[in-house]
Motif scaffolding. Structure first.
Motif, PDB file in Angstrom:
ATOM      1  N   LEU A 264     -50.931  41.656  83.284  1.00 37.04           N
ATOM      2  CA  LEU A 264     -50.629  41.190  81.931  1.00 37.04           C
ATOM      3  C   LEU A 264     -50.863  42.316  80.934  1.00 37.04           C
ATOM      4  O   LEU A 264     -51.624  43.255  81.196  1.00 37.04           O
ATOM      5  CB  LEU A 264     -51.510  39.995  81.576  1.00 37.04           C
ATOM      6  CG  LEU A 264     -51.268  38.708  82.370  1.00 37.04           C
ATOM      7  CD1 LEU A 264     -52.380  37.714  82.101  1.00 37.04           C
ATOM      8  CD2 LEU A 264     -49.918  38.106  82.011  1.00 37.04           C
ATOM      9  N   SER A 265     -50.228  42.210  79.785  1.00 35.54           N
ATOM     10  CA  SER A 265     -50.384  43.252  78.763  1.00 35.54           C
ATOM     11  C   SER A 265     -51.814  43.319  78.246  1.00 35.54           C
ATOM     12  O   SER A 265     -52.255  44.354  77.756  1.00 35.54           O
ATOM     13  CB  SER A 265     -49.424  42.999  77.602  1.00 35.54           C
ATOM     14  OG  SER A 265     -49.667  41.726  77.023  1.00 35.54           O
ATOM     15  N   SER A 266     -52.541  42.203  78.370  1.00 33.08           N
ATOM     16  CA  SER A 266     -53.919  42.166  77.890  1.00 33.08           C
ATOM     17  C   SER A 266     -54.915  42.727  78.891  1.00 33.08           C
ATOM     18  O   SER A 266     -56.103  42.856  78.592  1.00 33.08           O
ATOM     19  CB  SER A 266     -54.313  40.727  77.546  1.00 33.08           C
ATOM     20  OG  SER A 266     -54.167  39.887  78.686  1.00 33.08           O
TER      21      SER A 266
ATOM     22  N   LYS B 183     -46.946  46.098  79.936  1.00 30.41           N
ATOM     23  CA  LYS B 183     -45.745  45.718  79.189  1.00 30.41           C
ATOM     24  C   LYS B 183     -44.708  45.140  80.147  1.00 30.41           C
ATOM     25  O   LYS B 183     -44.490  45.661  81.245  1.00 30.41           O
ATOM     26  CB  LYS B 183     -45.179  46.932  78.468  1.00 30.41           C
ATOM     27  CG  LYS B 183     -43.920  46.655  77.669  1.00 30.41           C
ATOM     28  CD  LYS B 183     -43.419  47.935  77.007  1.00 30.41           C
ATOM     29  CE  LYS B 183     -42.115  47.682  76.253  1.00 30.41           C
ATOM     30  NZ  LYS B 183     -41.593  48.930  75.640  1.00 30.41           N
ATOM     31  N   ALA B 184     -44.074  44.042  79.726  1.00 32.57           N
ATOM     32  CA  ALA B 184     -43.091  43.386  80.594  1.00 32.57           C
ATOM     33  C   ALA B 184     -41.987  44.368  80.986  1.00 32.57           C
ATOM     34  O   ALA B 184     -41.359  44.993  80.129  1.00 32.57           O
ATOM     35  CB  ALA B 184     -42.481  42.176  79.891  1.00 32.57           C
TER      36      ALA B 184
ATOM     37  N   GLY C 160     -46.256  41.527  80.622  1.00 34.47           N
ATOM     38  CA  GLY C 160     -46.253  41.194  79.210  1.00 34.47           C
ATOM     39  C   GLY C 160     -47.222  40.071  78.904  1.00 34.47           C
ATOM     40  O   GLY C 160     -48.377  40.090  79.295  1.00 34.47           O
ATOM     41  N   GLU C 161     -46.718  39.037  78.229  1.00 34.94           N
ATOM     42  CA  GLU C 161     -47.548  37.886  77.864  1.00 34.94           C
ATOM     43  C   GLU C 161     -47.609  36.833  78.974  1.00 34.94           C
ATOM     44  O   GLU C 161     -48.255  35.804  78.824  1.00 34.94           O
ATOM     45  CB  GLU C 161     -47.008  37.236  76.583  1.00 34.94           C
ATOM     46  CG  GLU C 161     -47.003  38.169  75.375  1.00 34.94           C
ATOM     47  CD  GLU C 161     -48.396  38.695  75.070  1.00 34.94           C
ATOM     48  OE1 GLU C 161     -49.344  37.887  75.062  1.00 34.94           O
ATOM     49  OE2 GLU C 161     -48.528  39.912  74.852  1.00 34.94           O
ATOM     50  N   GLY C 162     -46.889  37.077  80.057  1.00 33.12           N
ATOM     51  CA  GLY C 162     -46.966  36.161  81.190  1.00 33.12           C
ATOM     52  C   GLY C 162     -46.056  34.956  81.099  1.00 33.12           C
ATOM     53  O   GLY C 162     -46.229  33.990  81.842  1.00 33.12           O
ATOM     54  N   GLU C 163     -45.047  34.997  80.208  1.00 36.01           N
ATOM     55  CA  GLU C 163     -44.070  33.914  80.148  1.00 36.01           C
ATOM     56  C   GLU C 163     -43.068  34.061  81.300  1.00 36.01           C
ATOM     57  O   GLU C 163     -42.914  35.156  81.858  1.00 36.01           O
ATOM     58  CB  GLU C 163     -43.333  33.942  78.805  1.00 36.01           C
ATOM     59  CG  GLU C 163     -44.217  33.709  77.603  1.00 36.01           C
ATOM     60  CD  GLU C 163     -44.849  32.332  77.611  1.00 36.01           C
ATOM     61  OE1 GLU C 163     -44.179  31.375  78.054  1.00 36.01           O
ATOM     62  OE2 GLU C 163     -46.013  32.220  77.195  1.00 36.01           O
TER      63      GLU C 163
ATOM     64  N   HIS D  73     -43.008  30.364  87.077  1.00 37.66           N
ATOM     65  CA  HIS D  73     -43.237  31.810  87.071  1.00 37.66           C
ATOM     66  C   HIS D  73     -42.704  32.454  88.355  1.00 37.66           C
ATOM     67  O   HIS D  73     -42.049  33.503  88.322  1.00 37.66           O
ATOM     68  CB  HIS D  73     -44.731  32.105  86.941  1.00 37.66           C
ATOM     69  CG  HIS D  73     -45.313  31.740  85.617  1.00 37.66           C
ATOM     70  ND1 HIS D  73     -46.302  30.793  85.474  1.00 37.66           N
ATOM     71  CD2 HIS D  73     -45.050  32.173  84.363  1.00 37.66           C
ATOM     72  CE1 HIS D  73     -46.626  30.677  84.199  1.00 37.66           C
ATOM     73  NE2 HIS D  73     -45.873  31.496  83.502  1.00 37.66           N
TER      74      HIS D  73
ATOM     75  N   ASP E  18     -40.913  37.002  81.138  1.00 33.70           N
ATOM     76  CA  ASP E  18     -41.606  38.248  81.442  1.00 33.70           C
ATOM     77  C   ASP E  18     -41.670  38.469  82.955  1.00 33.70           C
ATOM     78  O   ASP E  18     -41.541  39.601  83.434  1.00 33.70           O
ATOM     79  CB  ASP E  18     -43.015  38.228  80.856  1.00 33.70           C
ATOM     80  CG  ASP E  18     -43.030  38.155  79.340  1.00 33.70           C
ATOM     81  OD1 ASP E  18     -42.126  38.740  78.717  1.00 33.70           O
ATOM     82  OD2 ASP E  18     -43.931  37.509  78.777  1.00 33.70           O
TER      83      ASP E  18
END
Length: 474
Positions: A32-34, A47-48, A67-70, A107, A73
């Protein structure tokens, strides 16, 4: 030249789901980006779509950003990973991906879609294309829960890939007969009946629009007719797809710049053909009839002319104003024939119909026109599930008088606004049924890579049509 074409349909990679890693095959970490990820001295951004190769001193070889995990992404990450793995000098034949603990079926399905389509290639060369990854192993303790979703997504991806194959095929090979014969070979089965109607049948049955458009070519037109009739189906859908295998514009000839792209002017028809194949493979309990009027719009002594009056199937006549507005001519025949012959509950057509849609919505969003709010909502929802974006456009009744003819029943090219007027023209042939018109002139082709799309035909609309059919499955 015919024998040098890549196989149709393109072979997709295999995706396995498993609860443990296999020894020896390189692994991929999703980040994930975080998250802060550092492996082998390489820092991954998360980053996705950002894929970092890790020095090969351990089991992990790539880090792919989520990314944000959507779900989108995940799809972007899967596509980028497929391209990254295929681009190295000695690509691994099998790659293993560690799924996060909190992953859902949505996902996993999105990741699989990206992996299936991100490495797609269609080339006609003397050299074999670079070998791509052949198998992806998705590893999770809950792997068994995702197997059905991966299998379902595979059919959606196969529909998009087949649409790309048909639309990318060069037009010196892909004439109407080739498209029809390939459809019969690839889609025809115990579940799907394919009928190919030749130019004599079209003349005998009054398909004046198809014959007019195809009259300028040495390759005569065809009507491709597909029927899927499962037991227990309570809803009958009619799909119609524009099948112009090459478009010079006819006597209203196009500028030379960009004309080479007109090999994809049958992308709507390709999406319809591929969607029926996937609907049957998934065993959806909805009846689908599909029609693809296929023709080449060429320049010769047999070309139809501005000022001609053309009689369509069913008897209505059209005043021709611009021979480059040929898509609506062939689709008018197919709509009238399909509705009168099969009496469907709903009608959906798909076409690279107007350049106006590219101006209005750009190259990644399809234009949706509909006479029925529920059907329009169903198309948009289907597109959301499929990862394809649609924007509903207005059918402005105040403009409808512009379609009225002087010498014939209707006018084919009365002027702007182009997308709306084309839709209003087609509406004249829908007999008042709930109808949706999908203008995909923008997103049917791509000039650069994004998400799971690569340059060339994108396969747009095929997945939406499958998801739409699934929403009406009994």
């Amino acid at each position: 030249m015919r024998n040098s074409l890549p196989p149709v349909p393109t072979k997709l990679p295999e995706i396995e789901v498993a609860d443990a890693f296999r020894r020896g095959a390189p692994q991929v970490v999703l980040a994930l980006s975080s998250a802060e990820v550092e492996l082998g001295g390489v820092k991954a951004t998360g980053k996705a779509g950002d894929v970092q190769e890790v020095p090969a001193d351990g089991a992990v070889r790539w880090v792919a950003g989520l990314g944000e995990g959507e779900p989108r992404d995940y799809r972007r990450a899967g596509a980028a990973l497929a391209r990254a793995v295929s681009s190295v000098d000695q690509p691994a034949r099998t790659v293993q991906v560690a799924l996060p603990e909190d992953v859902t079926a949505a996902h996993v399905g999105a990741l699989a879609m990206g992996l299936f389509l991100g490495g797609y290639r269609f080339v006609v060369t003397t050299e074999d294309p670079k070998p791509a990854v052949q198998t992806v192993r998705l590893v999770s303790p809950s792997a068994a829960a995702y197997a059905d979703e991966v299998a379902r997504v595979r059919e959606l991806a196969a529909a998009a890939a087949l649409t790309r194959d048909l639309a990318n095929a060069p037009s010196n090979i892909k004439n109407p007969a080739w498209l029809a014969n390939t459809t019969a070979k690839v889609v025809g089965s115990a579940a799907v009946t394919v009928h190919v109607r030749d130019e004599k049948w079209l003349a005998d049955n009054g398909f004046g629009g198809v014959l007019a458009v195809g009259g300028g070519s040495d390759s005569p037109p065809r009507l491709i007719e597909l029927e899927y009739r499962p037991r227990g189906a309570k809803t009958h859908l009619l799909f119609v797809g524009k099948g112009i295998t090459f478009d010079t514009g006819g006597l209203s000839v196009k500028p030379a710049d960009g004309m080479h792209l007109m090999r994809t002017d049958m992308a709507g028809g390709a999406a319809v053909i591929a969607s029926v194949r996937a609907i049957a493979a998934l065993g959806l309990a909805v009846r689908v009839t599909a029609l693809v009027p296929a023709a080449e719009n060429h320049v010769s002594g047999g070309s139809y002319r501005p000022g001609d009056i053309v009689r369509h199937y069913g008897g209505r006549t059209t005043e021709v104003g611009n021979t480059d507005a040929e898509g609506r001519m062939v689709m008018a025949d197919a709509l009238a024939y399909g509705i009168q012959t099969y009496k469907p509950d709903l009608v959906v057509d798909a076409a690279t119909l107007t350049g106006a849609m590219k101006v209005s919505l750009g190259l990644r969003t399809g234009g949706l026109f509909s006479t029925d709010d529920d059907l329009a909502a169903a198309v948009i929802a289907a597109g959301t599930r499929a990862g394809e974006s649609w924007w509903r456009m207005p059918l402005v009744d105040d403009y409808a008088s512009g379609i009225e003819g002087e010498l014939g029943d209707v006018r084919q090219a009365p002027g702007g606004p182009g997308g709306i007027m084309a839709a209003l023209f087609l509406r004249e042939f829908t007999a008042g049924l709930p109808w949706a018109h999908l203008d995909i002139a923008g997103p049917a082709r791509a000039d650069k890579t994004y998400d799971d799309v690569v340059p060339g035909a994108s396969g747009f609309a095929a997945r939406t049509l499958v998801e739409l059919a699934a929403s009406y499955s009994a």
